[in-house]
Scaffold this motif. Structure first.
Motif, PDB file in Angstrom:
ATOM      1  N   MET A 136       0.841  -1.218   0.000  1.00 52.19           N
ATOM      2  CA  MET A 136       0.000   0.000   0.000  1.00 52.19           C
ATOM      3  C   MET A 136       0.868   1.258   0.000  1.00 52.19           C
ATOM      4  O   MET A 136       0.497   2.282  -0.554  1.00 52.19           O
ATOM      5  N   SER A 137       2.041   1.144   0.639  1.00 49.07           N
ATOM      6  CA  SER A 137       2.948   2.298   0.732  1.00 49.07           C
ATOM      7  C   SER A 137       4.375   1.795   0.900  1.00 49.07           C
ATOM      8  O   SER A 137       4.589   0.708   1.462  1.00 49.07           O
ATOM      9  N   ASP A 138       5.324   2.584   0.426  1.00 50.82           N
ATOM     10  CA  ASP A 138       6.728   2.267   0.696  1.00 50.82           C
ATOM     11  C   ASP A 138       7.167   2.882   2.023  1.00 50.82           C
ATOM     12  O   ASP A 138       8.286   2.628   2.482  1.00 50.82           O
ATOM     13  N   ASP A 139       6.312   3.717   2.585  1.00 49.71           N
ATOM     14  CA  ASP A 139       6.631   4.360   3.870  1.00 49.71           C
ATOM     15  C   ASP A 139       6.103   3.485   5.002  1.00 49.71           C
ATOM     16  O   ASP A 139       5.085   2.802   4.846  1.00 49.71           O
ATOM     17  N   PRO A 140       6.780   3.518   6.169  1.00 47.83           N
ATOM     18  CA  PRO A 140       6.318   2.655   7.270  1.00 47.83           C
ATOM     19  C   PRO A 140       4.991   3.097   7.863  1.00 47.83           C
ATOM     20  O   PRO A 140       4.820   4.260   8.221  1.00 47.83           O
ATOM     21  N   VAL A 141       4.046   2.171   7.921  1.00 47.01           N
ATOM     22  CA  VAL A 141       2.767   2.363   8.622  1.00 47.01           C
ATOM     23  C   VAL A 141       2.648   1.160   9.548  1.00 47.01           C
ATOM     24  O   VAL A 141       2.781   0.019   9.092  1.00 47.01           O
ATOM     25  N   ARG A 142       2.447   1.385  10.816  1.00 47.48           N
ATOM     26  CA  ARG A 142       2.429   0.267  11.770  1.00 47.48           C
ATOM     27  C   ARG A 142       1.133   0.255  12.564  1.00 47.48           C
ATOM     28  O   ARG A 142       0.824   1.222  13.270  1.00 47.48           O
ATOM     29  N   THR A 143       0.395  -0.827  12.470  1.00 48.26           N
ATOM     30  CA  THR A 143      -0.854  -0.971  13.219  1.00 48.26           C
ATOM     31  C   THR A 143      -0.538  -1.191  14.698  1.00 48.26           C
ATOM     32  O   THR A 143       0.277  -2.053  15.040  1.00 48.26           O
ATOM     33  N   ARG A 144      -1.180  -0.405  15.546  1.00 48.58           N
ATOM     34  CA  ARG A 144      -0.982  -0.532  17.000  1.00 48.58           C
ATOM     35  C   ARG A 144      -2.346  -0.594  17.675  1.00 48.58           C
ATOM     36  O   ARG A 144      -3.286   0.088  17.260  1.00 48.58           O
ATOM     37  N   LEU A 145      -2.449  -1.437  18.691  1.00 49.49           N
ATOM     38  CA  LEU A 145      -3.743  -1.653  19.344  1.00 49.49           C
ATOM     39  C   LEU A 145      -3.662  -1.310  20.817  1.00 49.49           C
ATOM     40  O   LEU A 145      -2.750  -1.763  21.521  1.00 49.49           O
ATOM     41  N   GLN A 146      -4.633  -0.515  21.250  1.00 47.25           N
ATOM     42  CA  GLN A 146      -4.765  -0.179  22.671  1.00 47.25           C
ATOM     43  C   GLN A 146      -5.626  -1.274  23.305  1.00 47.25           C
ATOM     44  O   GLN A 146      -6.770  -1.493  22.875  1.00 47.25           O
ATOM     45  N   LEU A 147      -5.074  -1.976  24.297  1.00 50.30           N
ATOM     46  CA  LEU A 147      -5.838  -3.048  24.946  1.00 50.30           C
ATOM     47  C   LEU A 147      -6.718  -2.464  26.041  1.00 50.30           C
ATOM     48  O   LEU A 147      -6.346  -1.484  26.693  1.00 50.30           O
ATOM     49  N   ARG A 148      -7.859  -3.067  26.249  1.00 48.56           N
ATOM     50  CA  ARG A 148      -8.757  -2.585  27.301  1.00 48.56           C
ATOM     51  C   ARG A 148      -8.120  -2.797  28.671  1.00 48.56           C
ATOM     52  O   ARG A 148      -7.379  -3.768  28.879  1.00 48.56           O
ATOM     53  N   PRO A 149      -8.420  -1.913  29.626  1.00 44.61           N
ATOM     54  CA  PRO A 149      -7.831  -2.049  30.970  1.00 44.61           C
ATOM     55  C   PRO A 149      -8.180  -3.384  31.628  1.00 44.61           C
ATOM     56  O   PRO A 149      -7.427  -3.892  32.444  1.00 44.61           O
ATOM     57  N   ASP A 150      -9.340  -3.955  31.217  1.00 46.24           N
ATOM     58  CA  ASP A 150      -9.765  -5.227  31.829  1.00 46.24           C
ATOM     59  C   ASP A 150      -9.354  -6.429  30.971  1.00 46.24           C
ATOM     60  O   ASP A 150      -9.960  -7.500  31.053  1.00 46.24           O
ATOM     61  N   ALA A 151      -8.309  -6.255  30.156  1.00 44.39           N
ATOM     62  CA  ALA A 151      -7.925  -7.315  29.208  1.00 44.39           C
ATOM     63  C   ALA A 151      -7.422  -8.583  29.905  1.00 44.39           C
ATOM     64  O   ALA A 151      -7.394  -9.651  29.296  1.00 44.39           O
ATOM     65  N   GLY A 152      -7.016  -8.464  31.158  1.00 37.71           N
ATOM     66  CA  GLY A 152      -6.625  -9.665  31.897  1.00 37.71           C
ATOM     67  C   GLY A 152      -5.249 -10.196  31.544  1.00 37.71           C
ATOM     68  O   GLY A 152      -4.956 -11.367  31.796  1.00 37.71           O
TER      69      GLY A 152
END
Ligand code: FO1
Length: 314
Positions: free
Chosen positions: A130-146
């Motif tokens: 999709m791109s030659d530039d870096p795109v990085r998926t990052r996920l915020q986990l819920r506080p109760d993720a355990g």
């Protein structure tokens, strides 16, 4: 010319169907690189590799990722040394990452390396990140993720492989997307294509990064009438991966209607499975034409039949 927007396994199967019914040289696949990361100093592009291996007939059908006929000597040695072995890089697969990393270090772009690998693997489809530039998926986990990482942001592969995507997500972002440019030729291909196919990939973390690259979503919206998506959700569940859970966690119904609502701004037609035929009216009410057919690509013949429908030939 046809353009396919692609994530991993579902997209690879869709493309394998498309090459049975259309000239591979007439197909451009624009592939998600939000899953890319560096491990052991190697640049790993999982979705590009899944698509390349599948189209080359070299994919591992048991794992859904990596190479067929794989051996694991390097991983075993790494484990002996106490190295990081949570992300399994097979001996054969390692060659791809070594080659890519070396070529990038020499100054080649990801587009160039992807084309080189595809050509040497005999893949006729034009594969473009999709791109030659870096795109990085990052996920915020819920506080109760355990889990120890609860309430924190983690990189995509940490979520997907280390935590086995078995933790609730609060939000997703695509780091670097604002500054990323579409890879060379992507916008022109979208403008020229007679049809644009959104493969049955995770709408949030496979299509999301592609759409987050400035210019791609706009190019798609401009071609809305010619954009056809295949739902990755069948009967309220993802065929593979966490798409259903993730959609629900982020406030989207994990159904074909939820997919229609997400894609409606840039997609005129949604192909859904026969199992969801009862939802066709609700999909149309969301503003998207609905086509009902068999979408589960469990054999090459079924993938080809779906490809005929998607390309408007069947
Ligand atoms: N997925 C796993 O669940 N476990 C692994 O150890 C793993 C290794 C791996 C190596 C190379 C590669 O190209 C993909 C790999 N994947 C693995 C799959 C991959 O990380 C995800 O399926 C995609 O990123 C999601 O599309």
């Amino acid at each position: 010319m046809v353009v396919a927007l692609a994530g991993g396994v579902g997209a690879a199967r869709m493309l394998a169907g498309m090459v049975q019914v259309a000239d591979p040289a007439s197909i451009t696949a624009v592939v998600n690189t939000g899953d890319d990361f560096v491990l052991h100093g190697l640049h790993i592009s999982p979705d590009i590799d899944t698509v390349t291996y599948t189209l080359a007939g070299l994919h591992n059908t048991e794992t859904g990722w990596g190479r067929t006929g794989e051996t694991w000597a390097a991983m075993d040695e790494l484990a002996t040394l106490g190295g990081e072995d949570w992300f399994r890089l097979g001996d054969r697969d390692l060659a791809t990452h070594l080659f890519r990393t070396q070529r990038l270090a020499e100054g080649a772009t990801l587009s160039e390396v992807t084309a080189e690998v595809a050509a040497r693997r005999g893949v006729g489809v034009r594969l473009v990140p999709m791109s030659d530039d870096p795109v990085r998926t990052r996920l915020q986990l819920r506080p109760d993720a355990g889990v120890a990482e609860a309430g924190r942001e983690v990189a995509f592969q940490h979520y997907f492989v280390r935590l086995r995507h078995d933790v609730p997500v609060a939000s997703v972002r695509f780091e670097g997307a604002e500054a990323a440019r579409p890879a060379p030729g992507v916008v022109a291909a979208l403008a020229d294509a007679r049809r644009i196919v959104i493969c049955p990939s995770n709408p949030v973390v496979s299509l999301g990064p592609v759409l987050a690259v400035p210019g791609i979503r706009q190019a798609l919206s401009a071609r809305r009438e010619d954009v056809v998506a295949v739902s990755p959700i069948v009967a309220g569940a993802a065929l593979k991966g966490p798409a259903d859970r993730m959609m629900a966690e982020l406030g989207h119904p994990p159904t074909v209607v939820g997919v229609a609502q997400l894609y409606q701004p840039f997609c005129a037609t949604l192909v859904i499975d026969e199992a969801d035929a009862g939802s066709a009216g609700a999909v149309e009410a969301a503003g998207v034409r609905c086509v009902v057919t068999a979408t589960v690509m469990d054999t090459p013949a079924r993938a080809a039949a779906l490809a005929r429908v998607v390309l408007g030939d069947g």
